[in-house]
Design a protein around this motif. Structure first.
Motif, PDB file in Angstrom:
ATOM      1  N   UNK A  70       0.870  -1.166   0.000  1.00 57.96           N
ATOM      2  CA  UNK A  70       0.000   0.000   0.000  1.00 57.96           C
ATOM      3  C   UNK A  70       0.910   1.218   0.000  1.00 57.96           C
ATOM      4  N   UNK A  71       0.565   2.234  -0.785  1.00 56.88           N
ATOM      5  CA  UNK A  71       1.451   3.368  -1.012  1.00 56.88           C
ATOM      6  C   UNK A  71       0.991   4.591  -0.223  1.00 56.88           C
ATOM      7  N   UNK A  72       1.967   5.243   0.409  1.00 54.76           N
ATOM      8  CA  UNK A  72       1.660   6.446   1.167  1.00 54.76           C
ATOM      9  C   UNK A  72       2.570   7.597   0.787  1.00 54.76           C
ATOM     10  N   UNK A  73       2.048   8.804   0.859  1.00 55.99           N
ATOM     11  CA  UNK A  73       2.855  10.014   0.689  1.00 55.99           C
ATOM     12  C   UNK A  73       3.193  10.556   2.067  1.00 55.99           C
ATOM     13  N   UNK A  74       4.481  10.779   2.298  1.00 52.16           N
ATOM     14  CA  UNK A  74       4.900  11.218   3.637  1.00 52.16           C
ATOM     15  C   UNK A  74       5.927  12.338   3.524  1.00 52.16           C
ATOM     16  N   UNK A  75       5.477  13.509   3.180  1.00 44.53           N
ATOM     17  CA  UNK A  75       4.084  13.885   2.951  1.00 44.53           C
ATOM     18  C   UNK A  75       4.022  14.771   1.723  1.00 44.53           C
ATOM     19  N   UNK A  76       2.795  14.970   1.199  1.00 47.15           N
ATOM     20  CA  UNK A  76       2.567  16.050   0.240  1.00 47.15           C
ATOM     21  C   UNK A  76       2.464  17.345   1.046  1.00 47.15           C
ATOM     22  N   UNK A  77       3.379  18.267   0.781  1.00 47.25           N
ATOM     23  CA  UNK A  77       3.401  19.529   1.529  1.00 47.25           C
ATOM     24  C   UNK A  77       2.400  20.498   0.902  1.00 47.25           C
ATOM     25  N   UNK A  78       1.250  20.601   1.506  1.00 50.49           N
ATOM     26  CA  UNK A  78       0.121  21.280   0.879  1.00 50.49           C
ATOM     27  C   UNK A  78       0.361  22.750   0.548  1.00 50.49           C
ATOM     28  N   UNK A  79       1.119  23.527   1.336  1.00 49.85           N
ATOM     29  CA  UNK A  79       1.331  24.921   0.929  1.00 49.85           C
ATOM     30  C   UNK A  79       2.058  25.069  -0.404  1.00 49.85           C
ATOM     31  N   UNK A  80       2.723  24.008  -0.884  1.00 47.83           N
ATOM     32  CA  UNK A  80       3.447  24.084  -2.155  1.00 47.83           C
ATOM     33  C   UNK A  80       2.540  23.976  -3.375  1.00 47.83           C
TER      34      UNK A  80
END
Length: 368
Positions: A70-80
Motif C-alpha cells: 500500500x502506497x503512502x505520501x509522507x508527505x505532500x506539503x500542501x502549501x506548495x
C-alpha cells in the motif's frame, strides 16, 4: 502489526537523481517481494539530499511492479500546491493503485522550499488547514464549485456541461476518501492533537526521541477521546532506523562504522535542524546542551540494531515504552558503498525473522 518502508528518501547530495531513483525503485520492489505491507515516500523540491519532488509520480511507477504494498505520501506539503491539483492527482492515483493509497499531508519543513514557493513560515499552518479543507470539499460535492479561502479559490461555475462531464473534478476510489495521515516529530505536538480531533492517522518521525514518541500517542489518544472516539493502534505508525544483521557484532559495525548510511542520515538531520534552530525537536533529553546532541547521541536514541533476536527484544521494549503502535516503518537508507548488501540482508532478516515473532508477541499481548 504491519511493516512498512519510509523513504524520505535521504541520499548523499553528490549522487545523481537517476541513480537514486533506480536504487529506491529496486528497494521498493524488494520490500514488496519480502512481504512489506506499506511504502511511504516524501516530497522535496529543492534538496538533492532528499531529491524527489513528486512522490505520486514515483509511486505510480511502482503500481504495476508490486502486489502487496500500500502506497503512502509522507508527505505532500500542501502549501506548495494549489488544492485543486492535489485533489485531482490524489484521486487519480487512488484509482491507478486500486485503492492502495494512504494520503499523507503536511505543512512542509524545508526552508529552501519555503523560499522557492514564497511561503511565509508563520502562515503555512493556516495554508495547510485551508488546503485540506478545500480538498475534502472538492471530493464531497459535484459542480458547481465555489470555494473561497484566504490563500486559494476553487471555482467552476460557468464552464459546466454535465452531458460531456466537463466541469466535474475526479473523486477518489476509496469512499469517502483515502485515509489521511500526518507526520509528527516535536515532543509537544499540536499536529498529534489536530489529527486526533479529525480522525486522521499519525506517523511518528524517525529521529523523534522516545519520550516524544510516547507523548505523540498520549496527545493523539486524548484528542480522540475529546472528539468522542477511541484511538486505534492501526492509525499510528512509528518510524525508526533499523539495522538487522546475523550477529550483534556485525550490526554494531553497520551502525557505527565510518561508511554506515545511518550515520550520514543522523548527521544530515542534526545539521539541517540545527540550522533551522529546531534542534530541540530531536534531543534525546530536553535539557541537553546543543553540543551534546551529536549524531552519535541521536543514533543511540533512535537506531534499533542487532541480531534478529536482539532486534525483536528491542522492538518489544520500544512498544512497551512508547505505546501500542500498529505499524512499524523502517527508514530506507542509502545503498552506496557496502550498504546495499547490508541493507538487503537487513530487510530480509527484519521481514522474515523478526516480524513474524513480533506479530505473535503483539497478538498474544492483545489477547491478555
Amino acid at each position: 502489526m504491519r511493516l512498512g518502508m519510509f523513504m524520505m528518501p535521504v541520499h548523499p547530495p553528490g549522487r545523481s537523481m537517476s541513480e537514486t531513483l533506480a536504487e529506491d525503485t529496486a528497494k521498493s520492489v524488494l520490500a514488496d517481494k519480502l512481504g512489506y505491507d506499506e511504502l511511504w515516500m516524501g516530497e522535496h523540491f529543492s534538496a538533492t539530499t532528499e531529491p524527489f519532488p513528486s512522490p505520486l509520480m514515483f509511486l505510480a511507477g511502482l503500481v504495476p511492479q508490486t502486489r502487496n504494498l500500500t502506497f503512502g505520501t509522507a508527505v505532500i506539503n500542501l502549501p506548495n500546491h494549489h488544492p485543486a491539483i492535489v485533489a485531482a492527482e490524489c484521486a487519480q492515483f487512488d484509482h491507478m493503485s486500486g485503492g492502495r493509497f494512504l494520503m499523507g499531508v503536511g505543512s512542509g519543513g524545508l526552508a529552501s522550499d519555503f523560499e522557492l514557493f514564497n511561503i511565509d513560515p508563520a502562515a503555512r499552518q493556516r495554508q495547510f488547514m485551508e488546503s485540506i479543507d478545500m480538498i475534502l470539499r472538492i471530493w464531497a460535492q459535484d459542480p458547481p464549485y465555489d470555494i473561497k479561502g484566504e490563500f486559494w479559490n476553487v471555482q467552476i461555475q460557468r464552464a459546466i456541461m454535465p452531458e460531456l462531464g466537463v466541469g466535474t473534478m475526479p473523486k477518489p476510489l476509496q469512499k469517502p476518501h483515502p485515509p489521511i495521515h500526518i507526520s509528527i516529530s516535536s515532543p509537544d505536538s499540536a499536529s498529534a492533537k489536530l489529527a486526533g480531533s479529525k480522525g486522521w492517522g499519525i506517523i511518528s518521525g524517525p529521529v523523534a526521541p522516545l519520550y516524544a514518541v510516547a507523548n505523540h500517542w498520549r496527545a493523539y489518544s486524548e484528542a480522540r477521546r475529546e472528539a468522542g472516539s477511541r484511538a486505534r493502534s492501526e492509525d499510528w505508525r512509528v518510524s525508526r532506523l533499523m539495522i538487522v544483521a546475523p550477529t550483534d557484532a556485525e550490526a554494531e559495525e553497520r551502525v557505527y562504522g565510518e561508511r554506515a548510511s545511518n550515520h550520514y542520515y543522523c548527521s544530515y538531520m542534526r545539521k539541517a535542524l540545527a540550522a533551522a534552530k529546531r534542534l530541540w525537536m530531536i534531543k534525546p533529553q530536553p535539557e541537553m546542551p546543543d553540543e551534546d546532541c551529536t549524531p552519535e547521541a541521536i543514533m543511540n536514541e533512535c537506531v534499533i540494531y542487532g541480531s534478529p533476536r536482539t532486534v525483536l527484544d528491542r522492538l518489544v521494549a520500544l512498544r512497551e515504552r512508547v505505546g501500542p503502535f500498529g505499524t512499524l516503518l523502517q527508514i530506507g537508507l542509502d545503498w552506496g558503498g557496502p550498504n546495499e548488501a547490508w541493507e538487503r540482508e537487513g530487510m530480509r532478516l527484519l521481514a522474515q525473522d523478526v516480524m513474524p515473532r513480533f506479530r505473535q508477541h503483539v497478538t498474544a499481548q492483545a489477547a491478555e
